[in-house]
Design a protein around this motif. Structure first.
Motif, mmCIF file in Angstrom:
data_model
loop_
_atom_site.group_PDB
_atom_site.id
_atom_site.type_symbol
_atom_site.label_atom_id
_atom_site.label_comp_id
_atom_site.label_asym_id
_atom_site.label_seq_id
_atom_site.Cartn_x
_atom_site.Cartn_y
_atom_site.Cartn_z
ATOM 1 N N ARG A 34 0.860 -1.179 0.000
ATOM 2 C CA ARG A 34 0.000 0.000 0.000
ATOM 3 C C ARG A 34 0.901 1.235 0.000
ATOM 4 N N LEU A 35 0.632 2.134 -0.919
ATOM 5 C CA LEU A 35 1.433 3.340 -1.070
ATOM 6 C C LEU A 35 1.401 4.140 0.232
ATOM 7 N N PRO A 36 2.568 4.402 0.830
ATOM 8 C CA PRO A 36 2.583 5.170 2.081
ATOM 9 C C PRO A 36 2.545 6.675 1.818
ATOM 10 N N SER A 37 2.202 7.432 2.835
ATOM 11 C CA SER A 37 2.045 8.883 2.692
ATOM 12 C C SER A 37 3.361 9.589 2.368
ATOM 13 N N ASN A 38 4.497 8.983 2.718
ATOM 14 C CA ASN A 38 5.759 9.677 2.449
ATOM 15 C C ASN A 38 6.039 9.813 0.946
ATOM 16 N N TYR A 39 5.420 9.001 0.107
ATOM 17 C CA TYR A 39 5.567 9.165 -1.339
ATOM 18 C C TYR A 39 4.982 10.516 -1.768
ATOM 19 N N VAL A 40 3.804 10.828 -1.254
ATOM 20 C CA VAL A 40 3.149 12.090 -1.601
ATOM 21 C C VAL A 40 3.984 13.263 -1.086
ATOM 22 N N LEU A 41 4.486 13.159 0.131
ATOM 23 C CA LEU A 41 5.303 14.237 0.700
ATOM 24 C C LEU A 41 6.578 14.460 -0.109
ATOM 25 N N ARG A 42 7.228 13.381 -0.525
ATOM 26 C CA ARG A 42 8.441 13.516 -1.338
ATOM 27 C C ARG A 42 8.121 14.193 -2.663
ATOM 28 N N LEU A 43 7.011 13.783 -3.298
ATOM 29 C CA LEU A 43 6.619 14.385 -4.565
ATOM 30 C C LEU A 43 6.314 15.875 -4.394
ATOM 31 N N GLU A 44 5.608 16.226 -3.335
ATOM 32 C CA GLU A 44 5.310 17.636 -3.075
ATOM 33 C C GLU A 44 6.599 18.441 -2.887
ATOM 34 N N ASN A 45 7.559 17.864 -2.180
ATOM 35 C CA ASN A 45 8.839 18.539 -1.975
ATOM 36 C C ASN A 45 9.564 18.764 -3.302
ATOM 37 N N GLU A 46 9.526 17.776 -4.186
ATOM 38 C CA GLU A 46 10.163 17.920 -5.496
ATOM 39 C C GLU A 46 9.466 18.991 -6.333
ATOM 40 N N ILE A 47 8.149 19.001 -6.281
ATOM 41 C CA ILE A 47 7.391 20.009 -7.022
ATOM 42 C C ILE A 47 7.729 21.406 -6.495
ATOM 43 N N ASP A 48 7.741 21.553 -5.166
ATOM 44 C CA ASP A 48 8.064 22.848 -4.566
ATOM 45 C C ASP A 48 9.464 23.299 -4.963
ATOM 46 N N LYS A 49 10.404 22.378 -4.975
ATOM 47 C CA LYS A 49 11.781 22.712 -5.354
ATOM 48 C C LYS A 49 11.830 23.196 -6.811
ATOM 49 N N MET A 50 11.135 22.486 -7.697
ATOM 50 C CA MET A 50 11.124 22.889 -9.112
ATOM 51 C C MET A 50 10.443 24.245 -9.291
ATOM 52 N N ASN A 51 9.344 24.456 -8.578
ATOM 53 C CA ASN A 51 8.606 25.718 -8.710
ATOM 54 C C ASN A 51 9.380 26.914 -8.154
ATOM 55 N N SER A 52 10.280 26.666 -7.225
ATOM 56 C CA SER A 52 11.028 27.775 -6.606
ATOM 57 C C SER A 52 11.978 28.456 -7.593
ATOM 58 N N SER A 53 12.303 27.776 -8.672
ATOM 59 C CA SER A 53 13.266 28.348 -9.621
ATOM 60 C C SER A 53 12.602 28.989 -10.845
ATOM 61 N N LYS B 152 -4.167 10.959 -3.782
ATOM 62 C CA LYS B 152 -3.381 12.153 -3.454
ATOM 63 C C LYS B 152 -2.163 12.242 -4.379
ATOM 64 N N TYR B 153 -1.471 11.126 -4.576
ATOM 65 C CA TYR B 153 -0.279 11.129 -5.422
ATOM 66 C C TYR B 153 -0.636 11.554 -6.841
ATOM 67 N N LEU B 154 -1.653 10.938 -7.424
ATOM 68 C CA LEU B 154 -2.024 11.271 -8.801
ATOM 69 C C LEU B 154 -2.540 12.699 -8.915
ATOM 70 N N ASN B 155 -3.093 13.222 -7.849
ATOM 71 C CA ASN B 155 -3.605 14.586 -7.864
ATOM 72 C C ASN B 155 -2.487 15.620 -7.824
#
Length: 161
Positions: free
Chosen positions: A90-109, A157-160
């Motif tokens: 079962r996909l754990p919540s930390n996958y979504v958190l990691r993805l959000e962190n990557e998105i935030d990092k990309m958006n910051s630039s 959440k991940y796909l969203n």
């Protein structure tokens, strides 16, 4: 590790496929359509990774591809499955958190986006737009499946994202 001695099994010749718990279902079942579309998304990301992209994007997309395989593993075994003697992934919540962190990092630039972006621009951006729209389709199919079956909410959440 999965070992594939043959690429074809002939098991699907009757219009059915096998879920991760061994249950046979129609190939157009909502569950199969949902995880099949996630697989399609993964394939399109594979096209992007074959293009001349920078290492940081390649690393992010490679992680996402692995995550999508895990999402397929989650979706191919129903939540209420009690037929097997194993605990399904079962996909754990930390996958979504990691993805959000990557998105935030990309958006910051980049500058804030002030309007919708038309698909196109380059081969890479066009393929990424195709990834985005395929992901949205997978999300819609998953929500449709959720109308009739329990699904791990972390997958939605991940796909969203």
């Amino acid at each position: 590790m999965v070992v594939l001695n043959k690429i074809y099994t002939k098991k699907g010749d009757d219009g059915k496929t096998e879920l991760g718990n061994g249950e046979r279902v129609k190939k157009f079942s909502k569950r199969v359509v949902a995880y099949g579309t996630v697989d399609e998304l993964n394939s399109i990301i594979g096209i992007v990774t074959s293009l001349d992209i920078d290492e940081e994007l390649l690393n992010s997309l490679s992680k996402i591809q692995n995550d999508l395989f895990d999402i397929g593993a989650d979706l191919c075994v129903p939540q209420d499955d009690k037929k097997n003697n194993f605990t399904p992934f079962r996909l754990p919540s930390n996958y979504v958190l990691r993805l959000e962190n990557e998105i935030d990092k990309m958006n910051s630039s980049i500058d804030p986006i002030k309007s919708f972006v038309l698909p196109g621009g380059s081969k890479i951006s066009s393929q990424l737009h195709l990834c985005r729209t395929t992901c949205r389709r997978a999300e819609r199919f998953l929500v449709d499946l959720m109308e009739i079956e329990d699904i791990n909410p972390e997958v939605l959440k991940y796909l969203n994202r």
